[in-house]
Design an enzyme around this catalytic site. Structure first.
Site, PDB file in Angstrom:
ATOM      1  N   TYR A 297     -13.552   3.560   9.510  1.00  0.00           N
ATOM      2  CA  TYR A 297     -12.360   4.006   9.256  1.00  0.00           C
ATOM      3  C   TYR A 297     -12.295   5.416  10.217  1.00  0.00           C
ATOM      4  O   TYR A 297     -13.355   5.971  10.128  1.00  0.00           O
ATOM      5  CB  TYR A 297     -12.187   4.381   7.976  1.00  0.00           C
ATOM      6  CG  TYR A 297     -10.853   5.409   7.409  1.00  0.00           C
ATOM      7  CD1 TYR A 297      -9.813   4.621   7.199  1.00  0.00           C
ATOM      8  CD2 TYR A 297     -10.955   6.848   7.632  1.00  0.00           C
ATOM      9  CE1 TYR A 297      -8.523   5.322   7.126  1.00  0.00           C
ATOM     10  CE2 TYR A 297      -9.751   7.600   7.470  1.00  0.00           C
ATOM     11  CZ  TYR A 297      -8.517   6.908   7.204  1.00  0.00           C
ATOM     12  OH  TYR A 297      -7.542   7.676   6.916  1.00  0.00           O
TER      13      TYR A 297
ATOM     14  N   GLU B 261      -4.309   6.782  12.711  1.00  0.00           N
ATOM     15  CA  GLU B 261      -5.555   6.224  11.811  1.00  0.00           C
ATOM     16  C   GLU B 261      -5.650   4.988  12.424  1.00  0.00           C
ATOM     17  O   GLU B 261      -4.948   4.054  12.707  1.00  0.00           O
ATOM     18  CB  GLU B 261      -4.854   6.269  10.414  1.00  0.00           C
ATOM     19  CG  GLU B 261      -5.724   5.573   9.396  1.00  0.00           C
ATOM     20  CD  GLU B 261      -5.074   5.157   8.294  1.00  0.00           C
ATOM     21  OE1 GLU B 261      -5.351   6.062   7.281  1.00  0.00           O
ATOM     22  OE2 GLU B 261      -4.219   4.204   8.164  1.00  0.00           O
TER      23      GLU B 261
END
Lengths: 286, 381
Positions: free
Chosen positions: B101, B189
């Site tokens: 992530y 993101e």
């Protein structure tokens, strides 16, 4: 912050808003000593000399504070010019300043040890002394000299509470409008520290709103304060993921709710109002 | 501004981030063609401006082009959350060894950019942060100097990944930070960022939110799909800050803070607001269309006008509202409370032109508007 009466530079003074508010400030005790608009040096606005650059204005005048009346997309350029020239405090009024620009202005201000108020803010008012920005500092229904410090993200909610305070027989030591953007230069915590140290302030009214964590961060300082704090948080039924007018006023991922802010403030010992009109009642009950 | 995945991936790909091979498709046949060209198993992904697509059934793994066509057929024209699916992205399946992530966002606490990195990719990062915060690394970045190569390398090493991955990952962080800055992002993101079996880093998903205030200088961002009810979209076209609610008290106030507070007061006094609509700031000269917008909502059974002018002149707002009342002749009761800049003239205008006495107290105006909504006998549907 602005403890003694500042000499003020108005950047963007030749625009219609800059001219109007420079005139209002001058008529109400503010020491507007100079204006600045690129390429307009040599003019006069409201009897105030206009310079093309901030540096030229600084050569001729002592300037403590610059208030920036330029549109959002030019605000960074104006703010950077003022800070790099050495102006110790600046107020950015414009709404819709790109947040990357704000981050850059703030980083430069910190490095230069300059104070930044805003962006997207209504400015500051010292009743009976002066005002800088776009609040009607001359209105005796909104402002009266007194001993309550008021700090608000929003100008309109600040106006309402100030009106209630004056109607209730109170006056303000100062009104500080911090702004409704996600990132602002002066935070609630900064303002509370200033009011705590200010000999003219007996109690503080904090007017927050949903979004971000500025109110929660202020709560930690409230615990250590000797002066009482009355707070109201706007947006108690704001839904997740919707911007409530201000760029910073959004609940996201369950964070930034009014409930979270109200409980953090109450836990820290602040007196928390549920409707705006309760603020004066809570002050009276102190 | 939420940039949909297929557009966001094109932007980061142009910036040097590897993405899966694929293409967006508007029809099942187009999805079939893309799946054929890609070869092998593909993912068919609904293109809607919301997260949590996987849980909502918006992402389907397909082994053959025929399956991809069927999946596209099923998805296109259906809804995911509030959004109609009119486009899918068809991409090759990556050969995943591990999912990471990475995100860069703005951090109100520090007032600067914040980079987040975790080896627990592909899942809800909020949950990871809540349950095992040690698995999420965060780094504040000085916006003046940017993300330094040393800082990026430290973050990469701290993941504990195979040392061969440290330099590529640090390079990826530098690239993503650069894209965050280049596109005026509030959020960039990548979740997940796949480490393939061949040791490559591939962005399997990409969420890019561009600051609305910077869209003017982001011509590459493409058209925006606005999110909201029909009335909210109409308001957005007219540049009003408007949010629709389920209540019956229409609210017109100036300034974001006062408008929110007015809605809070309606709720506190037992009523339900129908909308958030701000006629302050630069909108204060456009009260006529603002009124029309509030009245377009058939749920509205009474109106509450609460003004406390600072920058906004209440007499100018009152003039605009009165023009709107004369033009639209709404058959419902209106309650006013007007204070601040221009109040004397504004109150007089409302008295003279509408025959309505403004309340001195905001709470009185709020209570009357709630009672008026409850007593409303007409039919605005």
């Amino acid at each position: 912050m602005i403890s003694s009466k500042p000499n003020v530079l108005v950047q963007g003074i030749t625009g219609s808003e800059g001219t109007y508010w420079a005139e209002q400030m001058l008529a109400n005790g503010t020491d507007v000593v100079a204006g600045c608009t690129p390429g307009k040096g040599g003019q006069e606005v409201a009897g105030v000399p206009v310079y093309s650059t901030v540096v030229e204005a600084l050569v001729k005048h002592r300037i403590d504070l610059s208030v920036i009346f330029v549109p959002a997309r030019f605000a960074k350029g104006a703010a950077v010019e003022a800070i790099e020239a050495g102006v110790p405090s600046i107020i950015v009024l414009a709404e819709f300043v790109p947040v990357h620009d704000t981050m850059e202005i703030l980083a430069l201000a910190r490095r230069a040890e300059a104070k930044l108020i805003g962006p997207n803010c209504p400015g500051i008012v010292f009743p009976g002394r002066d005002f800088v920005g776009i609040m009607p500092g001359w209105s005796d229904r909104l402002f009266a000299p007194g001993r309550i410090g008021v700090v608000s993200r929003s100008g309109s909610l600040g106006a309402l509470i100030n009106l209630n305070l004056v109607a209730g027989g109170y006056g303000q030591s100062a009104f500080l409008g911090l702004g409704g953007d996600p990132i602002v230069g002066t935070t609630f915590r900064d303002a509370l520290e200033w009011f705590e140290a200010d000999p003219n302030t007996d109690a503080v009214v904090l007017l927050g709103e949903v979004g971000g964590t500025m109110e929660e961060e202020a709560a930690g300082f409230i615990r250590s304060m000797s002066k009482p704090v009355v707070a109201f948080i706007a947006g108690q039924n704001a839904p997740e993921g919707k911007r409530m007018g201000h760029a910073g006023a959004m609940v996201s991922g369950g964070k930034g709710t009014a409930a979270s802010k109200m409980s953090a403030l109450a836990d820290a010992g602040a007196h928390v109002a549920t409707v705006p009109s309760d603020v004066v009642q809570l002050l009276r009950a102190l | 501004m939420f940039v949909e995945e297929h557009d966001a991936k094109q932007l980061i790909s142009a910036g040097g981030v590897a993405i899966p091979q694929g293409q967006d498709a508007l029809t099942p046949d187009a999805a079939y063609s893309v799946a054929t060209a890609v070869s092998g198993a593909v993912m068919v992904k609904a293109q809607v401006p919301t997260g949590k697509r996987g849980k909502g059934g918006g992402i389907v793994k397909c082994e053959t082009p025929d399956d991809a066509r069927d999946a596209a057929e099923h998805l296109l024209g259906s809804k995911l959350g509030d959004f109609a699916i009119d486009r899918v992205l068809v991409e090759s399946c990556a050969d995943i060894n591990q999912e990471l992530y990475v995100a860069v966002t703005i951090d109100p606490t520090s007032g600067g950019p914040l980079l987040m990195l975790s080896t627990e990719g592909g899942v809800d990062i909020e949950e990871v942060h809540a349950t095992s915060p040690d698995k999420v690394q965060t780094a504040n970045i000085n916006i003046e100097t940017g993300l330094g190569a040393g800082q990026a390398m430290d973050l990469a090493v701290a993941t504990g990944l195979d040392p061969q991955m440290h330099v590529p990952l640090a390079g990826m962080l530098l690239t993503l930070y650069g894209l965050f800055r280049q596109y005026d992002a509030e959020l960039l993101e990548i979740n997940p960022l796949a480490v393939t079996k061949g040791g490559e880093l591939v962005a399997l998903d990409c969420k890019l939110v561009i600051d609305d205030n910077a869209v003017f200088r982001q011509p590459g961002a493409g058209p925006e799909r606005h999110i909201g009810t029909a009335l909210e979209l109409e308001a957005k076209e007219q540049d009003f800050l408007f949010v629709e609610f389920d209540g019956d008290v229409g609210v017109l106030a100036n300034g974001a803070g006062l408008t929110m507070s007015t809605m809070d007061a309606v709720t506190a006094h037992g009523g339900q607001p129908a909308n958030f609509l701000e006629v302050g700031g630069m909108a204060y000269k456009r009260a006529t269309p603002a009124l029309a917008l509030v009245l377009k909502n058939p749920k509205v059974k009474s109106l509450l006008v609460n003004l406390c002018g600072a920058y906004a002149r209440t007499d100018v707002i009152a003039e605009g509202l009165i023009a709107g009342f004369h033009e639209l002749k709404p058959e419902l009761d209106v309650s006013f409370c007007i204070h601040g800049t221009g109040e004397d003239r504004a109150q007089q205008l409302v008295r003279d032109e509408l025959g309505i006495e403004p309340h001195d107290s905001m709470d009185d105006a709020v209570r009357e508007a709630i009672a008026n909504a409850a007593a409303y006998a007409g039919n605005r549907q």
